[in-house]
Design an enzyme around this catalytic site. Structure first.
Site: not given
Ligand code: AMP
Ligand code: ZN
Length: 135
Positions: A99, A101
């Site tokens: 993903h 950001h």
């Molecule tokens: P990373 O640390 O780069 O893996 O980012 C994961 C991101 O996903 C974090 O910023 C979380 O807040 C976000 N996240 C996790 N679960 C969900 C969800 N169900 N819906 C929206 N965002 C999520």
């Protein structure tokens, strides 16, 4: 990937706050946002990280991010924007589905998406360069 939350969100099986969607990607609002409008570009196909994702798909993700970035500037009036992409637990990746950001930034938003610069010697930099390029 049957047990991957981002696969389920990207496919629409789990509802999300979607702000953009096309055949290959869904862009959702992060539920633990760094700032107002923090969003995630999710490929609909499962790839764990930058190492797994095909070049064409990562290029598609960046194109989508560019579109959404323009919308954020226009609609949210952000003053800046960070694109952040974490790979591996050591780099802060917590969801093992690639993903990207998109983090709109605002003057004095109190966030710190920065690192502490270090001071390697010029010899160390030359050694690192040699290690990477192999000469
Ligand atoms: P990373 O640390 O780069 O893996 O980012 C994961 C991101 O996903 C974090 O910023 C979380 O807040 C976000 N996240 C996790 N679960 C969900 C969800 N169900 N819906 C929206 N965002 C999520
Ligand atoms: Zn997945």
């Amino acid at each position: 990937m049957s047990d991957c939350i981002f696969c389920k969100i990207a496919s629409g099986e789990i509802p999300s706050n979607t702000i953009f969607e096309n055949e290959d990607f869904r862009v959702i609002l992060d539920n633990g946002p760094a700032t107002k409008g923090h969003a995630l570009v999710l490929p609909k196909a499962h790839y764990a990280d930058l190492y797994e994702i095909p070049e064409e798909t990562v290029m598609g993700a960046v194109k989508v991010a560019k579109t959404v970035a323009g919308t954020m500037k226009e609609k949210l009036g952000c003053d800046g924007l960070n694109l952040v992409q974490n790979n591996g637990a050591a780099a802060g990746q917590t969801v093992m589905h690639f993903h990207l950001h998109i983090i709109p930034r605002y003057e004095n938003d109190g966030q710190h998406i920065l690192w502490k610069p270090t001071s390697p010697s010029s010899e160390e930099l030359v050694e690192i360069r040699k290690t990477i390029v192999g000469e």
